[in-house]
Design a protein around this motif. Sequence first.
Motif, PDB file in Angstrom:
ATOM      1  N   ARG A 165      46.695  46.952  46.678  1.00  0.00           N
ATOM      2  CA  ARG A 165      45.636  47.406  45.780  1.00  0.00           C
ATOM      3  C   ARG A 165      44.813  46.254  45.204  1.00  0.00           C
ATOM      4  NH1 ARG A 165      46.792  52.778  42.274  1.00  0.00           N
ATOM      5  NH2 ARG A 165      47.504  54.126  43.956  1.00  0.00           N
ATOM      6  N   GLY A 166      45.477  45.156  44.905  1.00  0.00           N
ATOM      7  CA  GLY A 166      44.759  44.000  44.368  1.00  0.00           C
ATOM      8  C   GLY A 166      43.683  43.523  45.318  1.00  0.00           C
ATOM      9  N   GLU A 167      44.015  43.435  46.612  1.00  0.00           N
ATOM     10  CA  GLU A 167      43.057  42.995  47.620  1.00  0.00           C
ATOM     11  C   GLU A 167      41.961  44.046  47.826  1.00  0.00           C
ATOM     12  OE1 GLU A 167      41.125  40.761  50.560  1.00  0.00           O
ATOM     13  OE2 GLU A 167      42.487  40.246  48.916  1.00  0.00           O
ATOM     14  N   VAL A 168      42.333  45.309  47.800  1.00  0.00           N
ATOM     15  CA  VAL A 168      41.351  46.389  47.941  1.00  0.00           C
ATOM     16  C   VAL A 168      40.328  46.321  46.807  1.00  0.00           C
ATOM     17  CG1 VAL A 168      41.054  48.906  47.738  1.00  0.00           C
ATOM     18  CG2 VAL A 168      42.797  47.973  49.266  1.00  0.00           C
ATOM     19  N   ILE A 169      40.818  46.132  45.586  1.00  0.00           N
ATOM     20  CA  ILE A 169      39.931  46.040  44.424  1.00  0.00           C
ATOM     21  C   ILE A 169      39.032  44.802  44.524  1.00  0.00           C
ATOM     22  CG2 ILE A 169      39.882  45.683  41.921  1.00  0.00           C
ATOM     23  CD1 ILE A 169      42.475  47.406  41.813  1.00  0.00           C
ATOM     24  N   ARG A 170      39.622  43.683  44.949  1.00  0.00           N
ATOM     25  CA  ARG A 170      38.844  42.442  45.064  1.00  0.00           C
ATOM     26  C   ARG A 170      37.689  42.627  46.039  1.00  0.00           C
ATOM     27  NH1 ARG A 170      37.738  38.432  48.097  1.00  0.00           N
ATOM     28  NH2 ARG A 170      38.987  39.232  49.846  1.00  0.00           N
ATOM     29  N   GLN A 171      37.981  43.252  47.191  1.00  0.00           N
ATOM     30  CA  GLN A 171      36.928  43.442  48.191  1.00  0.00           C
ATOM     31  C   GLN A 171      35.878  44.440  47.712  1.00  0.00           C
ATOM     32  OE1 GLN A 171      37.713  43.792  52.333  1.00  0.00           O
ATOM     33  NE2 GLN A 171      39.678  42.717  52.253  1.00  0.00           N
ATOM     34  N   CYS A 172      36.316  45.434  46.968  1.00  0.00           N
ATOM     35  CA  CYS A 172      35.372  46.423  46.440  1.00  0.00           C
ATOM     36  C   CYS A 172      34.392  45.765  45.468  1.00  0.00           C
ATOM     37  CB  CYS A 172      36.127  47.558  45.751  1.00  0.00           C
ATOM     38  SG  CYS A 172      35.057  48.851  45.061  1.00  0.00           S
ATOM     39  N   LEU A 173      34.929  44.972  44.552  1.00  0.00           N
ATOM     40  CA  LEU A 173      34.090  44.318  43.550  1.00  0.00           C
ATOM     41  C   LEU A 173      33.161  43.274  44.168  1.00  0.00           C
ATOM     42  CD1 LEU A 173      36.716  43.862  40.676  1.00  0.00           C
ATOM     43  CD2 LEU A 173      34.845  45.528  40.785  1.00  0.00           C
ATOM     44  N   ALA A 174      33.576  42.732  45.322  1.00  0.00           N
ATOM     45  CA  ALA A 174      32.777  41.680  45.982  1.00  0.00           C
ATOM     46  C   ALA A 174      31.686  42.264  46.889  1.00  0.00           C
ATOM     47  CB  ALA A 174      33.690  40.777  46.793  1.00  0.00           C
ATOM     48  N   SER A 175      31.579  43.572  46.945  1.00  0.00           N
ATOM     49  CA  SER A 175      30.679  44.193  47.923  1.00  0.00           C
ATOM     50  C   SER A 175      29.229  44.277  47.467  1.00  0.00           C
ATOM     51  CB  SER A 175      31.174  45.608  48.252  1.00  0.00           C
ATOM     52  OG  SER A 175      31.031  46.451  47.106  1.00  0.00           O
ATOM     53  N   GLU A 176      28.934  43.786  46.254  1.00  0.00           N
ATOM     54  CA  GLU A 176      27.574  43.752  45.726  1.00  0.00           C
ATOM     55  C   GLU A 176      26.927  45.139  45.684  1.00  0.00           C
ATOM     56  OE1 GLU A 176      25.366  40.867  47.904  1.00  0.00           O
ATOM     57  OE2 GLU A 176      26.504  39.167  47.121  1.00  0.00           O
ATOM     58  N   GLY A 177      27.652  46.075  45.083  1.00  0.00           N
ATOM     59  CA  GLY A 177      27.081  47.394  44.848  1.00  0.00           C
ATOM     60  C   GLY A 177      27.291  48.417  45.939  1.00  0.00           C
ATOM     61  N   ARG A 178      27.907  48.030  47.039  1.00  0.00           N
ATOM     62  CA  ARG A 178      28.146  49.009  48.117  1.00  0.00           C
ATOM     63  C   ARG A 178      29.440  49.790  47.878  1.00  0.00           C
ATOM     64  NH1 ARG A 178      27.362  47.088  54.076  1.00  0.00           N
ATOM     65  NH2 ARG A 178      26.643  49.257  54.296  1.00  0.00           N
ATOM     66  N   CYS A 179      30.246  49.326  46.917  1.00  0.00           N
ATOM     67  CA  CYS A 179      31.509  49.995  46.606  1.00  0.00           C
ATOM     68  C   CYS A 179      31.556  50.322  45.114  1.00  0.00           C
ATOM     69  CB  CYS A 179      32.709  49.105  46.975  1.00  0.00           C
ATOM     70  SG  CYS A 179      34.326  49.824  46.546  1.00  0.00           S
ATOM     71  N   LYS A 180      32.039  51.517  44.796  1.00  0.00           N
ATOM     72  CA  LYS A 180      32.209  51.941  43.409  1.00  0.00           C
ATOM     73  C   LYS A 180      33.699  51.900  43.073  1.00  0.00           C
ATOM     74  CE  LYS A 180      31.430  54.004  39.416  1.00  0.00           C
ATOM     75  NZ  LYS A 180      30.762  53.314  38.288  1.00  0.00           N
ATOM     76  N   PHE A 181      34.053  51.136  42.017  1.00  0.00           N
ATOM     77  CA  PHE A 181      35.442  51.043  41.583  1.00  0.00           C
ATOM     78  C   PHE A 181      35.591  51.684  40.211  1.00  0.00           C
ATOM     79  CE2 PHE A 181      38.718  48.162  39.409  1.00  0.00           C
ATOM     80  CZ  PHE A 181      39.779  48.967  39.780  1.00  0.00           C
ATOM     81  N   LEU A 182      36.449  52.685  40.113  1.00  0.00           N
ATOM     82  CA  LEU A 182      36.784  53.311  38.838  1.00  0.00           C
ATOM     83  C   LEU A 182      38.198  52.879  38.482  1.00  0.00           C
ATOM     84  CD1 LEU A 182      35.870  55.195  36.576  1.00  0.00           C
ATOM     85  CD2 LEU A 182      36.727  57.136  37.912  1.00  0.00           C
ATOM     86  N   ASN A 183      38.306  51.995  37.485  1.00  0.00           N
ATOM     87  CA  ASN A 183      39.585  51.380  37.130  1.00  0.00           C
ATOM     88  C   ASN A 183      40.381  52.288  36.203  1.00  0.00           C
ATOM     89  OD1 ASN A 183      41.723  49.760  36.353  1.00  0.00           O
ATOM     90  ND2 ASN A 183      40.464  47.925  36.060  1.00  0.00           N
ATOM     91  N   CYS A 184      41.432  52.872  36.730  1.00  0.00           N
ATOM     92  CA  CYS A 184      42.240  53.818  35.944  1.00  0.00           C
ATOM     93  C   CYS A 184      43.164  53.120  34.945  1.00  0.00           C
ATOM     94  CB  CYS A 184      43.056  54.711  36.874  1.00  0.00           C
ATOM     95  SG  CYS A 184      42.029  55.776  37.909  1.00  0.00           S
ATOM     96  N   GLU A 185      43.216  51.802  34.985  1.00  0.00           N
ATOM     97  CA  GLU A 185      43.999  51.061  34.006  1.00  0.00           C
ATOM     98  C   GLU A 185      43.225  50.921  32.702  1.00  0.00           C
ATOM     99  OE1 GLU A 185      46.937  47.328  34.397  1.00  0.00           O
ATOM    100  OE2 GLU A 185      44.821  46.806  34.727  1.00  0.00           O
ATOM    101  N   THR A 186      41.907  50.867  32.793  1.00  0.00           N
ATOM    102  CA  THR A 186      41.087  50.630  31.599  1.00  0.00           C
ATOM    103  C   THR A 186      40.137  51.775  31.247  1.00  0.00           C
ATOM    104  OG1 THR A 186      39.413  49.522  32.956  1.00  0.00           O
ATOM    105  CG2 THR A 186      41.146  48.139  31.995  1.00  0.00           C
ATOM    106  N   SER A 187      39.855  52.649  32.199  1.00  0.00           N
ATOM    107  CA  SER A 187      38.880  53.717  31.959  1.00  0.00           C
ATOM    108  C   SER A 187      39.558  55.065  31.782  1.00  0.00           C
ATOM    109  CB  SER A 187      37.880  53.802  33.123  1.00  0.00           C
ATOM    110  OG  SER A 187      37.022  54.912  32.954  1.00  0.00           O
ATOM    111  N   LYS A 188      39.098  55.816  30.778  1.00  0.00           N
ATOM    112  CA  LYS A 188      39.601  57.174  30.563  1.00  0.00           C
ATOM    113  C   LYS A 188      38.965  58.179  31.523  1.00  0.00           C
ATOM    114  CE  LYS A 188      40.642  56.595  25.624  1.00  0.00           C
ATOM    115  NZ  LYS A 188      40.354  57.097  24.248  1.00  0.00           N
ATOM    116  N   ASP A 189      37.937  57.736  32.245  1.00  0.00           N
ATOM    117  CA  ASP A 189      37.229  58.644  33.141  1.00  0.00           C
ATOM    118  C   ASP A 189      38.129  59.191  34.242  1.00  0.00           C
ATOM    119  OD1 ASP A 189      34.927  58.449  31.729  1.00  0.00           O
ATOM    120  OD2 ASP A 189      33.915  57.079  33.103  1.00  0.00           O
ATOM    121  N   CYS A 190      39.205  58.466  34.575  1.00  0.00           N
ATOM    122  CA  CYS A 190      40.118  58.930  35.620  1.00  0.00           C
ATOM    123  C   CYS A 190      40.812  60.234  35.229  1.00  0.00           C
ATOM    124  CB  CYS A 190      41.171  57.867  35.932  1.00  0.00           C
ATOM    125  SG  CYS A 190      40.469  56.361  36.643  1.00  0.00           S
TER     126      CYS A 190
END
Length: 467
Positions: free
Chosen positions: A302-327
Amino acid sequence: MEKSNPRTKKFVRKRDPKLLTEILSTLMFCMLFPLLINQIVTYLILSHKETQYIPVKPKQEGTDTCSGRYVYIHNLPSRFNDDLIKNCEAYIELRNKCKYLVNSGFGPRILEDNHNNTTQVLTIETGSWYNTNQFMLEVIFREKMNHYECLTNDSSISSAVFVPFFAGFDVRRFWGYSVKLRDELGEDLARWLKERPEWRKLNGRDHFFVTGRVGRDFRRASDQDWDWGNKLMRLPEFENMTMLSIETNSWSNEFAVPYPTYFHPKSVTEVKGWQRKVRMMKRRYLFSFIGAPRPEMEESIRGEVIRQCLASEGRCKFLNCETSKDCGYPVKVMEVFQDSVFCLQPPGDTPTRRSTFDSILAGCIPVLFHPDSVYNQYKWYFPEDHTKYSVYISEEDVKNGKVSIEKLLGMVGEERIWRMRNELEKIIPKLIYAKPGEVGPEKIEDAFEIAVSRVFERVSLFNMSHI
């Protein structure tokens, strides 16, 4: 003319038609009265508050349409089901689940909220969207089984026997307690079942039950207090039964069925309306990931998946369930999935994820990293050729940095994307748990119907092998 018989003092005369009619009516009443009384008594018994169903025998042109599909439901003592949820608040490990028990396990209905774009994201006017918890399957399944069209009170004609045991609530309430407490209710149920005449028919091989937990929770390897779960599926009686669960870890008598999603439609028309909505979605992101990191799990990608998502310059949307209540808000979750062409589904605590089913419901192509996430689990529900509806990336390749998720997904052609989304559309009805009660052409062949049909097949194969 009357003739007298002096020896018997009886009169012999021509029979009066009216008298004959009265005699025949009396005889008919005497014959039918016991049957009438029996029906009245049966009705009163069936009307008792503990009875959950009335036998149904649909017929079409004299043909029994339920032949080979009858289910008998054990009327279990309430300690095996209703008491567990009635006392939900009494157990610390269950308290955060109690609020989802409303609406027969579907959870609170999702109401219109313009701030959350509810009407744009969901088909809210149907009243079929609920904040459904992923662990409510045994409650949902029992409600649907109580409305099943081919129930019978005569176990001799049943093809399968349903045991409405809330095994998931039982195992969860004693997390961290002694193995004696964790095993107690399951052992009690095993003794109860063995005493029933229905059990002796096939020694329980026609019996099945459903749990909203993963299979490993019921296969504790040792009798040490530190070990995980209970030993329900290691009991001899339960080794004969079929268990349906959201994830299996044994392929002998366990079978995986879909996690509950938020959508519980009533009719085929409603499902088709949702499919049209999903088909027309304009998707802003190439891929997305909804979840939390797992830093405590060394093997997690998951750490690597998140890293690649955040590095995609807007092509990937990450909803962080550790910090966001939106999940925790179904509308927000479904909105992200609807906005994405691909949805990343790396394993979490176990290989499978409820998120996979939510994403498919939104028409988002799942990207899987482990064969046990779907391919080896839900064989009743998905095409054997997984390339028809998903993209597979090896966990090892992600761990070793051999693959760029963005680059790989960016190379998938529009034609293949269209074909996969078309396949997902066909799969959607199979993965939902529809509202119970619908019959006829508007009835949905949902996850419940498929599971029950496969149980019949399993029992039938067992019977054939023992002829």
